[in-house]
Design an enzyme around this catalytic site. Structure first.
Site, short mmCIF file in Angstrom:
data_model
loop_
_atom_site.label_atom_id
_atom_site.label_comp_id
_atom_site.label_asym_id
_atom_site.label_seq_id
_atom_site.Cartn_x
_atom_site.Cartn_y
_atom_site.Cartn_z
N HIS A 173 -6.73 -44.65 -3.79
CA HIS A 173 -7.21 -45.19 -5.06
C HIS A 173 -8.33 -44.33 -5.63
O HIS A 173 -8.31 -43.92 -6.80
CB HIS A 173 -7.69 -46.64 -4.84
N MET B 120 -5.77 -6.98 8.28
CA MET B 120 -5.24 -6.18 9.39
C MET B 120 -6.08 -4.93 9.54
O MET B 120 -7.14 -4.82 8.95
CB MET B 120 -3.78 -5.89 9.14
N GLY C 172 -8.12 -6.72 3.97
CA GLY C 172 -9.03 -6.76 5.11
C GLY C 172 -8.55 -7.55 6.31
O GLY C 172 -9.25 -7.70 7.29
N TYR D 115 10.41 -35.03 -19.47
CA TYR D 115 8.96 -34.82 -19.62
C TYR D 115 8.22 -35.21 -18.35
O TYR D 115 8.75 -35.95 -17.52
CB TYR D 115 8.41 -35.63 -20.80
N GLY E 154 8.29 -43.05 -10.87
CA GLY E 154 6.97 -43.28 -10.29
C GLY E 154 7.01 -42.68 -8.90
O GLY E 154 7.42 -43.31 -7.95
N THR E 155 6.62 -41.42 -8.81
CA THR E 155 6.86 -40.71 -7.54
C THR E 155 5.93 -41.17 -6.42
O THR E 155 6.24 -40.94 -5.26
CB THR E 155 6.70 -39.19 -7.73
N ASN E 156 4.80 -41.79 -6.77
CA ASN E 156 3.93 -42.26 -5.67
C ASN E 156 4.64 -43.34 -4.87
O ASN E 156 4.75 -43.26 -3.64
CB ASN E 156 2.61 -42.82 -6.22
N ASP E 157 5.15 -44.37 -5.56
CA ASP E 157 5.86 -45.42 -4.84
C ASP E 157 7.18 -44.91 -4.27
O ASP E 157 7.55 -45.26 -3.16
CB ASP E 157 6.12 -46.62 -5.77
N ARG F 160 -3.10 3.35 8.59
CA ARG F 160 -3.48 2.19 7.77
C ARG F 160 -2.37 1.15 7.73
O ARG F 160 -1.21 1.46 7.51
CB ARG F 160 -3.74 2.64 6.33
N LYS G 115 0.84 -1.20 0.00
CA LYS G 115 0.00 0.00 0.00
C LYS G 115 0.87 1.25 0.00
O LYS G 115 0.66 2.17 -0.81
CB LYS G 115 -0.90 -0.03 1.25
N CYS H 280 6.06 -39.78 -13.90
CA CYS H 280 4.68 -40.14 -14.18
C CYS H 280 3.85 -40.31 -12.92
O CYS H 280 2.76 -40.83 -12.96
CB CYS H 280 4.61 -41.38 -15.05
N ARG I 200 -1.36 -47.78 -17.58
CA ARG I 200 -1.32 -48.89 -16.63
C ARG I 200 -2.21 -49.98 -17.20
O ARG I 200 -3.36 -49.72 -17.52
CB ARG I 200 -1.88 -48.47 -15.27
N ARG J 166 -3.75 -1.53 -6.35
CA ARG J 166 -2.99 -2.79 -6.27
C ARG J 166 -3.44 -3.67 -7.42
O ARG J 166 -4.51 -3.46 -8.00
CB ARG J 166 -3.20 -3.48 -4.93
N SER K 64 11.51 -43.52 -15.96
CA SER K 64 10.35 -42.70 -15.66
C SER K 64 10.09 -42.82 -14.16
O SER K 64 9.89 -43.93 -13.64
CB SER K 64 9.14 -43.17 -16.47
P1 ADP Z 1 -7.74 -2.29 3.85
O1 ADP Z 1 -6.33 -2.68 3.66
O2 ADP Z 1 -8.49 -3.18 4.77
O3 ADP Z 1 -8.44 -2.02 2.56
P2 ADP Z 1 -7.37 0.54 4.11
O4 ADP Z 1 -6.18 1.02 4.82
O5 ADP Z 1 -7.28 0.55 2.63
O6 ADP Z 1 -7.72 -0.91 4.65
O7 ADP Z 1 -8.54 1.47 4.59
C1 ADP Z 1 -9.89 1.10 4.75
C2 ADP Z 1 -10.80 2.10 4.07
O8 ADP Z 1 -10.58 3.43 4.56
C3 ADP Z 1 -10.61 2.17 2.59
O9 ADP Z 1 -11.87 2.26 1.97
C4 ADP Z 1 -9.82 3.42 2.39
O10 ADP Z 1 -10.07 3.98 1.12
C5 ADP Z 1 -10.33 4.31 3.48
N1 ADP Z 1 -9.32 5.30 3.86
C6 ADP Z 1 -8.10 5.03 4.35
N2 ADP Z 1 -7.39 6.16 4.56
C7 ADP Z 1 -8.21 7.19 4.20
C8 ADP Z 1 -8.05 8.60 4.15
N3 ADP Z 1 -6.90 9.18 4.51
N4 ADP Z 1 -9.07 9.33 3.72
C9 ADP Z 1 -10.22 8.73 3.34
N5 ADP Z 1 -10.44 7.42 3.36
C10 ADP Z 1 -9.44 6.65 3.78
MG MG Z 2 -7.84 -0.91 1.18
MG MG Z 3 4.37 -47.71 -8.75
#
Ligand code: ADP
Ligand code: MG
Ligand code: MG
Length: 873
Positions: free
Chosen positions: A453, A102, A100, A848, A763-766, A91, A22, A828, A559, A335, A761
């Site tokens: 099997h 952390m 989501g 192969y 035979g990795t299972n055995d 953040r 980020k 194989c 086989r 991202r 060849s």
């Molecule tokens: P996550 O990694 O869980 O997406 P974020 O750090 O991106 O968490 O933030 C969660 C939400 O808060 C996101 O929708 C982000 O756009 C919003 N947000 C974060 N910082 C700001 C900011 N400085 N101003 C406005 N919105 C923010």
């Molecule tokens: Mg985010």
């Molecule tokens: Mg075998």
């Protein structure tokens, strides 16, 4: 002095490890001149320091102060100022995106005083208190660990009391009450008051974000996604922009292309008058970003332009967060966007067409494993959502199937013949069940692991498979299965998801898979760049047909034992085994010869000019004999021997360790005429095709070889037989006789074994079974614990164990090629279709891989990636 804090203006996209994904991207977007609210990033190094000492160091605090000072200058507002307060977000952001997982806290800097100042400055009291109540809830939850529900409940109560539809209906007075009640919650917690001093809020938030690296959901996510525990998270501190300050404000997320289909069209959701996570959290139902196009076209155009700029720059589909404050656009995150497998393929191809990526780069963009999802039918997602999961087993073979339950191969076969869609449910399966398995939409077992099997056969046939569903009680006598109180009778409908391992009661519609144009283009490119050949393991013409559709280079392993389990053949095989002399064996062998040569003829014919490797008989003889009394009686009559004789014979063939017993080439040494018959069948087919004008180069593979002497003996048996058949014919046949490398001893002595082998060849299972000493049919009882406790990094039957089994393979490759520098070497076993293993095979110089038909496209893509990466280094 270590630099622990970077302004957005100082960083760039290549600093992910230090600034997190980020932070690095916020810096990069700043560099690109995009409208990013300014701020700074505390590095992952600062996080590591914190994890060691649980203190924010003096050095870090100093650098944070300086960065805050600078932010005050650029923003024209001051943190902790009571006239013109600077509000910020704190953040999280690790090097690898963990959406989501952390924590983030918005609106830091508000307190009882500044909330009033903000109200006055913006002439918007409602907005100020709305922001404050959000801070109180987020801070309480993230920093003090107060359950979110406690805050949500208060909002819900007010809304119900007043009959509001959404939180937009909350008035300023309501929000003020909410703020008072939220602070009340703090008082009742053991943490005490909400800290009024902005600096205290900031530092507590930073500590909490550092600590959120270790929260349980983040840990689980990392384990699921194989992300290292050592990375740590960076912390971003950023000036707030407000999407919740009125109707000309809002917040949204957008993908530069459609993440479900890959269509090149901006795709996103927008919420008017809202902040941050309201979109994702589903507080209100968002609108499509398309509404912006009609309501505020210039903003839509701006978003569109930004999307284009970012795609050109990052050369991939982007996932964006944006906020609009009084008609002004701000970017808060970019991202690489997560996407479905279908979208991944389409986007990769389109980006090459648009000149943004080379073919090699495009090939590297698609996860090989994800292709399996494109090759199998799927459940209708809406219908699936309406069904509760009955129980979950191991996802042995992907796909979606719905049908009626039968508990024996025979009843399954019969029901299928009568036109029913059948699901075979058993405790486990054995080769005898093959016919019932072939007619089944899905195979479900209550026992066994991913290489049991049932699992291997299901994958081989492309049938949906779920194995080791241990909550499932299968009672053959009662013709019932149950999960707790829930009973399934014969003929009941269930649905099986082989991708997740989930079982559902009742039928769920499926949609069939089609190989789309884009996928075939990608696989075409993969073929161009792969060095490893990709062959298929196919036991029946039907399997091979499937593999040919997926463009396999040939058959790496046929086989022959499955060919013996059809009823009329089983009878002849039993007569062979029960005969007392070679003379008595001759007659039933002649019948088998006839049938086998017809099988081989058909496979060679289908293969055309593609190579086929046939492995001679491998399983222990007792597998062919009947087991229960009734069956013994029946077979005795059929064959014309006494029940006593048959029982004695069965007893004499019993072994305490059949896997380590009388099988493979050990059978050839004791019953040479069985292999001779098979070689005759192969050559008869070859000669017949030769008469028809098709040249076949048969490759004959000997299973279970331990030593040069043993291989030499069996090889001579084979070559003598071939010589005999060619003696009075005026043609030469190019053939090879190779060794299946599956015994550790053969690997260690590979330089000797190679003297008698035209190819190897693995035979990795055995080989895995013998290297670990794990019986592969019994690993279900302990392997999951080993993986859960981190003693094994992965199931070695699915991903090659590089350190142990891999080392033996490497030794075998090197020693084999000391004797024969050009020795072709295949793999194989089950791992032949596993992307991580394929990468290793490329490195050690394997020629192969051969895998089940539905893995062929996966292996092809993995082979291309392995070679592209290998040559890049
Ligand atoms: P996550 O990694 O869980 O997406 P974020 O750090 O991106 O968490 O933030 C969660 C939400 O808060 C996101 O929708 C982000 O756009 C919003 N947000 C974060 N910082 C700001 C900011 N400085 N101003 C406005 N919105 C923010
Ligand atoms: Mg985010
Ligand atoms: Mg075998």
């Amino acid at each position: 002095m270590t630099q622990l804090v970077y302004n957005f203006a100082e960083g760039n996209m290549n600093m992910r490890d230090l600034l997190g994904g980020k932070g690095a991207n916020l810096a990069e977007m700043t560099r690109l001149g995009l409208p990013v609210p300014q701020g700074f990033t505390l590095t992952t190094t600062a996080c590591h320091d914190y994890q060691e000492t649980h203190q924010l160091s003096a050095e870090l605090l100093q650098q944070v102060d300086r960065a805050l000072e600078q932010l005050s200058e650029t923003s024209g507002k001051r943190f902790e100022d009571e006239q013109n307060p600077l509000l910020i977000s704190v953040r999280s952001g690790a090097a690898i995106s963990m959406p989501g997982m952390m924590d983030t806290i918005l609106n830091i800097g508000l307190n009882d005083k500044t909330v009033a100042v903000l109200a006055k400055l913006t002439a918007n009291e409602r907005f100020a208190y709305d922001s404050y109540r959000r801070l109180l809830a987020m801070f309480g939850n993230v920093v003090y660990g107060i359950a979110e529900d406690a805050f949500d409940q208060i909002l819900t109560d007010i809304k119900t009391q007043k009959g509001y539809q959404s939180d937009l209906d909350l008035t300023t007075e309501d929000l003020k009450t909410v703020v008072v009640e939220f602070k009340q919650i703090y008082r009742h917690s053991d943490q005490g008051e909400f800290p009024q001093k902005p600096k205290d809020q900031l530092l507590a938030a930073i500590r909490a974000v550092f600590e959120s690296w270790d929260n349980q959901r983040a840990r689980i996510y990392r384990r699921e996604n194989q992300i290292s525990e050592d990375l740590g998270t960076a912390v971003n501190v950023q000036e707030m922009v407000f999407g919740n300050a009125g109707a000309d404000c809002g917040t949204g997320v957008a993908f530069t292309r459609n993440p479900a289909t890959g269509e090149n069209k901006l795709f996103g959701e927008y919420l008017q008058n809202a902040q941050g996570e309201d979109v994702v959290a589903g507080i209100r139902t968002p609108q499509s970003v398309e509404v912006l196009a009609t309501e505020v076209p210039q903003l839509y155009d701006q978003l569109h332009t930004i999307a284009h700029t970012l795609e050109q720059h990052y050369r991939d589909m982007q996932d964006l967060e944006f906020t609009i404050e009084h008609g002004k656009m701000f970017l808060l995150q970019a991202r690489d966007g997560k996407r479905t497998p279908a979208a991944a393929v389409k986007i990769a191809i389109d980006l090459v067409d648009e000149g943004l990526l080379s073919k090699q780069e495009a090939i590297l963009k698609v996860k090989p494993e994800s292709l399996t999802a494109l090759l199998h039918p799927e459940f209708d997602s809406q219908m699936m959502a309406e069904h509760a999961v009955l129980t979950t087993g191991l996802p042995a073979s992907p796909g979606a199937a719905t049908g009626q339950v039968y508990f024996t191969a025979a009843t399954a076969k019969q029901a299928s013949d009568e036109g029913h869609r059948v699901i075979l449910v058993r405790q486990d399966t054995s080769p005898e069940d093959i016919e019932g398995m072939i007619v089944s939409q899905a195979i479900v077992t209550s026992r066994g692991g991913m290489t049991s099997h049932a699992a291997v056969v299901a994958r081989g046939m492309g049938a949906t498979g779920v194995v080791g569903a241990s909550e499932l009680n299968v009672n053959y006598a009662k013709k019932q299965a149950s999960v707790g109180e829930q009973v399934i009778e014969e003929g009941d409908w269930i649905s099986v998801d082989g991708t997740t391992g989930n079982l559902y009661l009742g039928p769920i519609e499926t949609t069939p898979a089609t190989i789309k144009g884009d996928l075939s283009i990608l696989l075409e490119w993969a073929k161009e760049f792969a060095k490893l050949g990709v062959y298929t393991n196919a036991d029946t013409p039907r399997d091979f047909q499937k593999a040919l559709e997926f463009d396999a280079d040939g058959i790496g392993l046929t086989r022959t034992e499955h060919m013996f389990f059809k009823p009329e053949r089983l009878l002849q095989m039993r007569r062979v085994i029960l005969a007392k002399t070679a003379d008595q064996r001759a007659e039933p062998l002649s019948h088998l010869l006839e049938m086998q040569q017809a099988d081989f003829y058909e496979i060679y014919k289908l293969a055309g000019d593609k190579e086929v490797t046939i492995r001679l008989l491998d399983p222990p003889l007792h597998e062919f004999l009947p087991h229960d009394a009734a069956e013994i009686q029946e077979v005795a009559t059929q064959i014309g021997v006494s029940v006593d004789y048959l029982t004695t014979r069965i007893d004499s063939l019993k072994e305490s360790n059949p896997m380590l017993g009388h099988r493979g080439d050990r059978l050839a040494v004791t019953f040479p005429d069985i292999y001779q018959m098979q070689v005759k069948a192969i050559m008869t087919a070859v000669l017949r095709l030769s008469d028809e004008g098709q040249i076949v180069h048969p490759h004959i593979m000997i299973p279970l070889t331990d030593s040069q002497a043993e291989m030499g003996w069996v090889r001579k048996l084979v070559t003598d037989q071939i010589a005999e058949m060619l003696a009075d014919r005026d043609i030469t046949v190019d053939y090879t006789v190779g060794t299946m490398m599956e015994m550790p001893r053969a690997c260690v002595t590979a330089n000797q074994v190679a003297k008698e082998s035209d190819f190897f060849s693995f035979g990795t299972n055995d080989l895995t079974q013998l290297t670990f000493g794990y019986s592969r049919d019994d690993v279900g009882s302990f392997m999951p614990e080993y993986i859960k406790k981190g003693i094994l990094p992965a199931d070695p039957f699915q991903t090659v164990d590089v350190e142990g089994v891999g080392e033996l393979m490497k030794m075998a490759v090197n020693r084999g090629r000391l004797t024969k520098p050009d020795l072709p070497i295949g793999v194989c076993g089950e791992v032949g279709g596993d992307p991580a293993s394929i990468n290793f095979f490329e490195q050690i110089g394997v020629t192969y891989v051969s895998c089940s038909p539905f893995r062929v496209p996966v292996a092809r893509l993995a082979a291309a990636q392995a070679h592209i990466l290998q040559t890049a280094n």
